[in-house]
Write a protein that holds these residues in place. Structure first.
Motif, PDB file in Angstrom:
ATOM      1  N   LYS A 118       7.662  -5.014  29.239  1.00 44.65           N
ATOM      2  CA  LYS A 118       6.960  -5.777  28.449  1.00 44.65           C
ATOM      3  C   LYS A 118       5.864  -5.615  27.302  1.00 44.65           C
ATOM      4  O   LYS A 118       5.552  -4.761  27.516  1.00 44.65           O
ATOM      5  N   ILE A 119       5.460  -6.661  26.204  1.00 47.51           N
ATOM      6  CA  ILE A 119       4.945  -6.264  25.567  1.00 47.51           C
ATOM      7  C   ILE A 119       4.207  -6.822  25.310  1.00 47.51           C
ATOM      8  O   ILE A 119       4.301  -8.784  25.322  1.00 47.51           O
ATOM      9  N   LYS A 120       2.623  -6.810  25.752  1.00 52.10           N
ATOM     10  CA  LYS A 120       1.689  -7.348  25.745  1.00 52.10           C
ATOM     11  C   LYS A 120       1.691  -8.418  24.471  1.00 52.10           C
ATOM     12  O   LYS A 120       1.519  -8.056  23.245  1.00 52.10           O
ATOM     13  N   GLY A 121       0.809  -9.654  24.760  1.00 52.48           N
ATOM     14  CA  GLY A 121       0.709 -10.403  23.394  1.00 52.48           C
ATOM     15  C   GLY A 121       1.964 -11.382  23.418  1.00 52.48           C
ATOM     16  O   GLY A 121       2.185 -12.014  22.048  1.00 52.48           O
ATOM     17  N   GLU A 122       3.052 -10.685  23.363  1.00 53.91           N
ATOM     18  CA  GLU A 122       4.761 -11.600  23.037  1.00 53.91           C
ATOM     19  C   GLU A 122       5.122 -11.767  24.321  1.00 53.91           C
ATOM     20  O   GLU A 122       5.282 -11.803  25.461  1.00 53.91           O
ATOM     21  N   LYS A 123       6.660 -12.649  23.370  1.00 54.82           N
ATOM     22  CA  LYS A 123       7.026 -13.086  24.935  1.00 54.82           C
ATOM     23  C   LYS A 123       8.591 -12.677  25.179  1.00 54.82           C
ATOM     24  O   LYS A 123       8.939 -12.052  23.857  1.00 54.82           O
ATOM     25  N   ASP A 151      25.126 -12.252  20.878  1.00 57.32           N
ATOM     26  CA  ASP A 151      25.114 -12.067  18.875  1.00 57.32           C
ATOM     27  C   ASP A 151      23.153 -12.320  19.263  1.00 57.32           C
ATOM     28  O   ASP A 151      22.282 -11.212  17.930  1.00 57.32           O
ATOM     29  N   LYS A 152      22.448 -13.395  20.024  1.00 59.69           N
ATOM     30  CA  LYS A 152      20.870 -13.852  20.180  1.00 59.69           C
ATOM     31  C   LYS A 152      20.524 -11.735  20.138  1.00 59.69           C
ATOM     32  O   LYS A 152      18.983 -11.085  19.613  1.00 59.69           O
ATOM     33  N   PHE A 153      21.160 -10.850  21.128  1.00 55.13           N
ATOM     34  CA  PHE A 153      20.266  -9.930  21.639  1.00 55.13           C
ATOM     35  C   PHE A 153      20.074  -8.631  20.276  1.00 55.13           C
ATOM     36  O   PHE A 153      19.854  -8.521  19.827  1.00 55.13           O
ATOM     37  N   LYS A 154      21.605  -8.305  19.371  1.00 49.70           N
ATOM     38  CA  LYS A 154      21.838  -7.548  18.155  1.00 49.70           C
ATOM     39  C   LYS A 154      20.773  -8.083  17.086  1.00 49.70           C
ATOM     40  O   LYS A 154      20.913  -7.644  16.370  1.00 49.70           O
ATOM     41  N   ASP A 155      21.194  -9.804  17.006  1.00 43.50           N
ATOM     42  CA  ASP A 155      20.736  -9.815  15.332  1.00 43.50           C
ATOM     43  C   ASP A 155      19.139 -10.258  15.904  1.00 43.50           C
ATOM     44  O   ASP A 155      18.279 -10.357  14.654  1.00 43.50           O
ATOM     45  N   GLU A 156      18.758 -10.609  17.259  1.00 41.96           N
ATOM     46  CA  GLU A 156      16.949 -11.365  17.347  1.00 41.96           C
ATOM     47  C   GLU A 156      16.293 -10.239  18.412  1.00 41.96           C
ATOM     48  O   GLU A 156      15.235  -9.738  17.123  1.00 41.96           O
ATOM     49  N   LYS A 157      16.073  -9.686  19.143  1.00 40.45           N
ATOM     50  CA  LYS A 157      15.846  -9.024  20.175  1.00 40.45           C
ATOM     51  C   LYS A 157      15.485  -6.570  19.292  1.00 40.45           C
ATOM     52  O   LYS A 157      14.741  -6.461  19.407  1.00 40.45           O
ATOM     53  N   LEU A 164       7.967  -3.525  18.285  1.00 41.25           N
ATOM     54  CA  LEU A 164       6.989  -4.089  19.103  1.00 41.25           C
ATOM     55  C   LEU A 164       6.814  -2.749  20.374  1.00 41.25           C
ATOM     56  O   LEU A 164       5.328  -2.556  20.946  1.00 41.25           O
ATOM     57  N   LEU A 165       7.564  -1.456  20.241  1.00 39.37           N
ATOM     58  CA  LEU A 165       7.166  -0.555  21.081  1.00 39.37           C
ATOM     59  C   LEU A 165       7.277   1.087  19.169  1.00 39.37           C
ATOM     60  O   LEU A 165       8.282   1.739  19.399  1.00 39.37           O
TER      61      LEU A 165
END
Length: 220
Positions: A118-123, A151-157, A164-165
């Motif tokens: 998890k990333i602090k302050g991020e959903k 698509d959501k994983f490769k295009d958004e996350k 984020l890291l």
């Protein structure tokens, strides 16, 4: 002459009395009819009240049944939600335990493997992150894989991963998707996107679905 006048007056009086009695009789008959109508109206009102009472009782029973049905649906929703959470945890645990065994034969060895990063302050979070000497593998885990989730994983996350890291800003990033249920067409779709595809075997283990010769994409 006087006698004739007297009889005439008596006749008029008698006629008047007869008319009076006739009027009274008509009034009584009219009143009787009115009373009968009122009685019928009262009876109809009572019938309407009784019908309304039955309707109210039926509505109350319907409301009770509806409330019971809603409660059952709520309970089912909670149970399904809990079931989904449990299955998600099972899937994550399965692929987490098998990262070394699955990727070792591909000459991809990781000294550190983490779950639910998890990333602090991020959903949100990254389900599995494995790294070693400039190489990092990010795996998204689902109960059932779909093209939309790929698509959501490769295009958004994935595009946000290094931001984020930042500890991985100079690392080579590979990625994969793992699910307990993966249809063939969805698995091929993820493979074409350059992702490793992990799934559950019939004996409860884990396996890679990528075909021989697959070359993973490096994500920036």
């Amino acid at each position: 002459m006087e006698k004739v006048k007297m009889e005439t007056r008596l006749d008029r009086i008698e006629k008047g009395i007869e008319a009076l009695f006739l009027g009274i009789a008509e009034l009584k008959e009219s009143q009787k009819k009115t009373d009968e109508q009122l009685n019928r109206t009262d009876a109809q009102i009572l019938e309407l009240k009784e019908a309304q009472k039955k309707t109210d009782e039926q509505l109350n029973r319907t409301d009770e049944q509806l409330n019971k049905t809603i409660k059952k649906l709520d309970d089912i929703g909670v149970n399904l939600g809990d079931m989904g959470i449990v299955q998600g945890e099972v899937a994550e645990e399965l692929f987490y335990r098998n990262v070394k065994g699955l990727f070792g034969p591909l000459d991809l060895r990781f000294g550190r493997i983490r779950r639910n990063v998890k990333i602090k302050g991020e959903k949100g979070e990254y389900d599995i992150v494995a790294d070693d000497r400039g190489l990092v593998l990010v795996i998204e885990v689902k109960n059932k894989l779909s093209k939309r989730l790929v698509d959501k994983f490769k295009d958004e996350k994935l595009p946000r991963f290094k931001t984020l890291l930042p500890e991985y800003r100079d690392s080579k990033v590979l990625a994969g998707v793992g699910a307990l249920v993966v249809k063939d067409d969805v698995g091929r779709y993820a493979e074409k996107a350059g992702l490793f595809v992990l799934t559950q075997t019939s004996d409860g283990g884990a396996a890679l679905l990528n075909r021989k010769g697959f070359r993973p994409k490096e994500f920036s």
